[in-house]
Design a protein around this motif. Structure first.
Motif, PDB file in Angstrom:
ATOM      1  N   GLU A  98     -41.479  67.884  32.651  1.00 20.30           N
ATOM      2  CA  GLU A  98     -40.543  67.570  31.577  1.00 20.30           C
ATOM      3  C   GLU A  98     -40.679  68.558  30.419  1.00 20.30           C
ATOM      4  OE1 GLU A  98     -37.993  65.414  30.982  1.00 20.30           O
ATOM      5  OE2 GLU A  98     -38.148  65.351  33.174  1.00 20.30           O
ATOM      6  N   TYR A  99     -41.934  68.817  30.030  1.00 23.70           N
ATOM      7  CA  TYR A  99     -42.176  69.677  28.876  1.00 23.70           C
ATOM      8  C   TYR A  99     -41.685  71.103  29.126  1.00 23.70           C
ATOM      9  CZ  TYR A  99     -45.007  65.893  27.011  1.00 23.70           C
ATOM     10  OH  TYR A  99     -45.422  64.697  26.542  1.00 23.70           O
ATOM     11  N   VAL A 100     -41.801  71.555  30.369  1.00 23.99           N
ATOM     12  CA  VAL A 100     -41.423  72.927  30.706  1.00 23.99           C
ATOM     13  C   VAL A 100     -39.937  73.178  30.422  1.00 23.99           C
ATOM     14  CG1 VAL A 100     -41.141  74.523  32.640  1.00 23.99           C
ATOM     15  CG2 VAL A 100     -43.253  73.282  32.375  1.00 23.99           C
ATOM     16  N   ARG A 101     -39.125  72.140  30.626  1.00 25.19           N
ATOM     17  CA  ARG A 101     -37.679  72.292  30.440  1.00 25.19           C
ATOM     18  C   ARG A 101     -37.310  72.670  29.015  1.00 25.19           C
ATOM     19  NH1 ARG A 101     -35.260  67.104  33.489  1.00 25.19           N
ATOM     20  NH2 ARG A 101     -36.225  67.522  35.495  1.00 25.19           N
ATOM     21  N   HIS A 102     -38.135  72.206  28.056  1.00 23.66           N
ATOM     22  CA  HIS A 102     -37.795  72.440  26.655  1.00 23.66           C
ATOM     23  C   HIS A 102     -38.541  73.626  26.048  1.00 23.66           C
ATOM     24  CE1 HIS A 102     -35.888  68.584  27.073  1.00 23.66           C
ATOM     25  NE2 HIS A 102     -37.040  68.066  27.491  1.00 23.66           N
ATOM     26  N   ASP A 103     -39.337  74.311  26.845  1.00 26.85           N
ATOM     27  CA  ASP A 103     -40.160  75.406  26.299  1.00 26.85           C
ATOM     28  C   ASP A 103     -39.998  76.636  27.197  1.00 26.85           C
ATOM     29  OD1 ASP A 103     -42.161  77.059  25.305  1.00 26.85           O
ATOM     30  OD2 ASP A 103     -43.495  75.389  24.825  1.00 26.85           O
ATOM     31  N   THR A 104     -39.252  77.619  26.716  1.00 27.55           N
ATOM     32  CA  THR A 104     -38.991  78.789  27.566  1.00 27.55           C
ATOM     33  C   THR A 104     -40.264  79.601  27.810  1.00 27.55           C
ATOM     34  OG1 THR A 104     -38.075  79.683  25.541  1.00 27.55           O
ATOM     35  CG2 THR A 104     -36.530  79.317  27.338  1.00 27.55           C
ATOM     36  N   ALA A 105     -41.114  79.697  26.761  1.00 28.12           N
ATOM     37  CA  ALA A 105     -42.359  80.461  26.921  1.00 28.12           C
ATOM     38  C   ALA A 105     -43.227  79.807  27.987  1.00 28.12           C
ATOM     39  CB  ALA A 105     -43.099  80.535  25.599  1.00 28.12           C
ATOM     40  N   LEU A 106     -43.248  78.482  27.974  1.00 31.11           N
ATOM     41  CA  LEU A 106     -44.071  77.752  28.939  1.00 31.11           C
ATOM     42  C   LEU A 106     -43.530  77.908  30.351  1.00 31.11           C
ATOM     43  CD1 LEU A 106     -46.536  75.951  28.914  1.00 31.11           C
ATOM     44  CD2 LEU A 106     -45.052  73.964  28.698  1.00 31.11           C
ATOM     45  N   SER A 107     -42.199  77.976  30.467  1.00 33.35           N
ATOM     46  CA  SER A 107     -41.613  78.095  31.802  1.00 33.35           C
ATOM     47  C   SER A 107     -41.934  79.442  32.443  1.00 33.35           C
ATOM     48  CB  SER A 107     -40.103  77.876  31.740  1.00 33.35           C
ATOM     49  OG  SER A 107     -39.527  78.917  30.975  1.00 33.35           O
ATOM     50  N   LYS A 108     -42.309  80.432  31.598  1.00 38.27           N
ATOM     51  CA  LYS A 108     -42.648  81.748  32.151  1.00 38.27           C
ATOM     52  C   LYS A 108     -44.076  81.785  32.703  1.00 38.27           C
ATOM     53  CE  LYS A 108     -39.393  84.417  29.526  1.00 38.27           C
ATOM     54  NZ  LYS A 108     -39.161  84.958  28.185  1.00 38.27           N
ATOM     55  N   ALA A 109     -44.923  80.839  32.243  1.00 39.30           N
ATOM     56  CA  ALA A 109     -46.315  80.826  32.716  1.00 39.30           C
ATOM     57  C   ALA A 109     -46.368  80.342  34.160  1.00 39.30           C
ATOM     58  CB  ALA A 109     -47.151  79.915  31.829  1.00 39.30           C
ATOM     59  N   HIS A 110     -47.373  80.799  34.884  1.00 38.76           N
ATOM     60  CA  HIS A 110     -47.527  80.409  36.282  1.00 38.76           C
ATOM     61  C   HIS A 110     -47.779  78.899  36.380  1.00 38.76           C
ATOM     62  CE1 HIS A 110     -49.569  80.300  40.270  1.00 38.76           C
ATOM     63  NE2 HIS A 110     -48.599  81.147  40.541  1.00 38.76           N
ATOM     64  N   SER A 111     -47.227  78.242  37.422  1.00 41.99           N
ATOM     65  CA  SER A 111     -47.305  76.779  37.512  1.00 41.99           C
ATOM     66  C   SER A 111     -48.751  76.276  37.543  1.00 41.99           C
ATOM     67  CB  SER A 111     -46.569  76.301  38.752  1.00 41.99           C
ATOM     68  OG  SER A 111     -47.177  76.844  39.894  1.00 41.99           O
ATOM     69  N   GLN A 112     -49.639  77.031  38.233  1.00 43.60           N
ATOM     70  CA  GLN A 112     -51.029  76.577  38.314  1.00 43.60           C
ATOM     71  C   GLN A 112     -51.746  76.716  36.981  1.00 43.60           C
ATOM     72  OE1 GLN A 112     -52.648  78.735  41.627  1.00 43.60           O
ATOM     73  NE2 GLN A 112     -52.116  77.100  43.041  1.00 43.60           N
ATOM     74  N   VAL A 113     -51.309  77.710  36.185  1.00 40.01           N
ATOM     75  CA  VAL A 113     -51.896  77.883  34.850  1.00 40.01           C
ATOM     76  C   VAL A 113     -51.530  76.675  33.991  1.00 40.01           C
ATOM     77  CG1 VAL A 113     -51.818  79.294  32.755  1.00 40.01           C
ATOM     78  CG2 VAL A 113     -51.894  80.394  34.978  1.00 40.01           C
ATOM     79  N   ARG A 114     -50.280  76.225  34.122  1.00 41.80           N
ATOM     80  CA  ARG A 114     -49.824  75.053  33.361  1.00 41.80           C
ATOM     81  C   ARG A 114     -50.599  73.811  33.792  1.00 41.80           C
ATOM     82  NH1 ARG A 114     -44.005  76.988  34.314  1.00 41.80           N
ATOM     83  NH2 ARG A 114     -44.020  75.526  36.056  1.00 41.80           N
ATOM     84  N   GLN A 115     -50.759  73.661  35.109  1.00 34.78           N
ATOM     85  CA  GLN A 115     -51.481  72.484  35.600  1.00 34.78           C
ATOM     86  C   GLN A 115     -52.940  72.494  35.151  1.00 34.78           C
ATOM     87  OE1 GLN A 115     -50.935  72.129  39.819  1.00 34.78           O
ATOM     88  NE2 GLN A 115     -49.061  70.969  39.515  1.00 34.78           N
ATOM     89  N   ASN A 116     -53.479  73.699  35.039  1.00 36.71           N
ATOM     90  CA  ASN A 116     -54.875  73.801  34.623  1.00 36.71           C
ATOM     91  C   ASN A 116     -55.084  73.249  33.221  1.00 36.71           C
ATOM     92  OD1 ASN A 116     -57.108  75.798  33.221  1.00 36.71           O
ATOM     93  ND2 ASN A 116     -57.674  75.047  35.222  1.00 36.71           N
ATOM     94  N   VAL A 117     -54.028  73.274  32.388  1.00 35.33           N
ATOM     95  CA  VAL A 117     -54.138  72.707  31.041  1.00 35.33           C
ATOM     96  C   VAL A 117     -54.432  71.210  31.153  1.00 35.33           C
ATOM     97  CG1 VAL A 117     -52.938  72.356  28.862  1.00 35.33           C
ATOM     98  CG2 VAL A 117     -52.576  74.459  30.128  1.00 35.33           C
ATOM     99  N   ALA A 118     -53.728  70.542  32.092  1.00 33.27           N
ATOM    100  CA  ALA A 118     -53.967  69.108  32.308  1.00 33.27           C
ATOM    101  C   ALA A 118     -55.381  68.871  32.848  1.00 33.27           C
ATOM    102  CB  ALA A 118     -52.940  68.543  33.274  1.00 33.27           C
ATOM    103  N   VAL A 119     -55.854  69.806  33.676  1.00 31.50           N
ATOM    104  CA  VAL A 119     -57.215  69.694  34.215  1.00 31.50           C
ATOM    105  C   VAL A 119     -58.231  69.759  33.078  1.00 31.50           C
ATOM    106  CG1 VAL A 119     -58.931  70.796  35.707  1.00 31.50           C
ATOM    107  CG2 VAL A 119     -56.557  70.693  36.436  1.00 31.50           C
ATOM    108  N   ARG A 120     -57.983  70.675  32.124  1.00 31.30           N
ATOM    109  CA  ARG A 120     -58.893  70.813  30.992  1.00 31.30           C
ATOM    110  C   ARG A 120     -58.922  69.539  30.145  1.00 31.30           C
ATOM    111  NH1 ARG A 120     -58.248  76.836  28.358  1.00 31.30           N
ATOM    112  NH2 ARG A 120     -58.531  78.036  30.273  1.00 31.30           N
ATOM    113  N   VAL A 121     -57.729  68.963  29.902  1.00 35.16           N
ATOM    114  CA  VAL A 121     -57.650  67.724  29.110  1.00 35.16           C
ATOM    115  C   VAL A 121     -58.426  66.618  29.824  1.00 35.16           C
ATOM    116  CG1 VAL A 121     -56.081  65.919  28.292  1.00 35.16           C
ATOM    117  CG2 VAL A 121     -55.467  68.315  28.003  1.00 35.16           C
TER     118      VAL A 121
END
Ligand SMILES: [Zn+2]
Length: 467
Positions: free
Chosen positions: A89-112
């Motif tokens: 959901e968040y990726v849809r509203h953030d163009t910079a975030l949509s450019k990051a690799h999907s696993q990099v984004r998921q890793n943020v949730a892993v860190r949390v």
């Protein structure tokens, strides 16, 4: 037609024969201005995502707290996979975030999630002063992780390829031992680093304990005067890196501080002007750094990096000397935080970095490293004599003098022998009068073996008196 029945044989399984150890390889990167912007853009997007996920977790906990008070029992706490879904959901509203690799984004949730796991563990252990993870400042979030080494993140012929970021030159000065697993890109000490973790079999990275090893065992006392002292009285005393650089650092830091002050003064003038003209006052962080200030920050960062590198070099050197010289090494386990909290010792304790030295020894020695507990009820191994009598000393007392057995020796030297008695049941002859218990090395001759048994028996009673 019936199928032939297969013979009942054990299922083939692949098991690693040795313990798997993880090693990190840290390589500096060469990054140009455009690449630097791109990296910061990705890190910034991940930082925003992290705080969004954190907000979800905090909301969830608050709601559950209220429901619990109302007597609700069926509570649902957010999990890592819930957050994976939220990322979509968040990726849809953030163009910079949509450019990051999907696993990099998921890793943020892993860190949390990892942060929350650590928090719950601390609660379970009953540790005090622990708080749940919270929002973090932009400047404190400075790394992203590719959790899989492979097509998305890979080093090839000195070039690091990152999906979504492009190609970077990397100073990969050593070969990666083992199978690479993750790639982290991190900004530290004024430059970008690429940290690769690799899993290897223990036998390939450390010298294992072998029965035919004839090297002697060693015991060490860690301290601030000499970093390591063995039971024979030899000191491993590397240069104090920060202490040697403190004059240069003082000059450079003063200069940088003056330039920051000048920036603040300039801001005050601009703010006053804006106020007088009725314009809105922009915050201080909007004032750009001057080129001189930027250059000076680099000078300070370089000096600190140099201090860090010197310290690291000597720690590694000590670890490899110890690993090659001795079979087993016993080191006393003790907390180091209390030294850093002490205002008078903080600088020298940080400069010595005892904990880092222990970590490097552990990683170099593997199972040959023996952690010796700090067993005395008198408050530390340095507060007792090898004969068992309590000899209280303050930190400034560097000489041990026992009123019972008349032993006089260096404080660290005696402490190393106490470690030796606890770990191997034997003290060194170098302590002199009244101490004939000698560590006989690893010789297998009968005479030596008898000596050793006698020494162990003598020490058993000493140990019994302490416990
Ligand atoms: Zn004594």
């Amino acid at each position: 037609m019936d199928m032939p029945i297969k013979a009942n044989r054990a299922k083939r399984t692949r098991k690693p024969k040795h313990r798997v150890v993880t090693r990190a390889f840290d390589f500096p990167m060469e990054v140009n201005a455009r690449q630097n912007d791109r990296l910061w853009m990705h890190v910034g997007a991940c930082w925003r995502l992290r705080n969004l996920l954190m907000a979800d977790r905090i909301d969830n906990r608050e709601t559950n707290k209220l429901l619990k008070q109302q007597g609700e029992t069926d509570l649902r706490y957010l999990t890592q996979s819930d957050q994976y879904a939220a990322i979509h959901e968040y990726v849809r509203h953030d163009t910079a975030l949509s450019k990051a690799h999907s696993q990099v984004r998921q890793n943020v949730a892993v860190r949390v999630d990892a942060g929350y796991k650590r928090f719950f563990e601390a609660l379970k252990e009953g540790r005090t002063n622990v708080y749940p993870p919270k929002f973090i400042e932009r400047k404190k979030y400075r790394s992203i992780t590719y959790p899989q080494y492979g097509p998305a993140a890979k080093i090839k012929t000195g070039k690091l390829n990152l999906s979504g970021l492009g190609e970077f030159r990397v100073f990969d000065y050593c070969k990666i031992k083992g199978k690479p697993k993750t790639v982290t890109v991190k900004f530290k000490q004024g430059r970008w680093h690429c940290i690769i973790t690799a899993e290897a079999q223990e036998k390939d990275v450390v010298d294992l304990l072998r029965p035919d090893d004839t090297r002697p065992d060693a015991e060490f006392d860690t301290g601030l005067t000499a970093l390591l002292t063995d039971s024979e009285g030899n000191a491993y005393n590397p240069p104090k890196a920060w202490y040697d650089y403190r004059a240069r650092l003082r000059i450079a830091q003063k200069k940088m501080s003056r330039q920051f002050e000048a920036r603040e003064k300039k801001y005050e003038i601009l703010a006053a002007q804006a106020k007088a003209e009725g314009r809105p006052v922009s915050p201080l962080k909007d004032i750009p750094y001057s080129n001189r200030l930027k250059a000076q920050i680099k000078v300070v960062a370089k000096l600190h990096t140099k201090v860090d590198n010197i310290r690291d070099h000597h720690h590694k050197k000590n670890a490899s000397v110890v690993a090659s010289r001795y079979r087993k090494s016993a080191v006393e386990e003790h907390a180091v935080q209390f030294m850093i909290r002490n205002r008078k010792l903080a600088k020298v304790a940080t400069d010595r970095a005892i904990h880092k030295q222990k970590l490097l020894l552990k990683s170099k020695l593997g199972k040959r490293y023996i952690a010796v507990p700090n067993q005395t009820e008198n408050g530390g191994n340095s507060q007792t004599c090898t004969c068992g009598a309590p000899v209280s000393k303050e930190l400034k007392d560097r000489i041990h003098h026992c009123p019972v057995c008349r032993l006089t020796a260096g404080r660290d030297h005696v402490a190393a022998n106490i470690v030796s008695i606890i770990a191997f049941g034997i003290a060194s002859l170098t302590l002199g009068v009244g101490h004939t218990l000698r560590r006989p090395g690893r010789s297998s001759s009968d005479v030596e073996r008898t000596k050793r048994c006698a020494a162990k028996a003598a020490c058993a009673s000493w140990k019994a008196s302490r416990l």
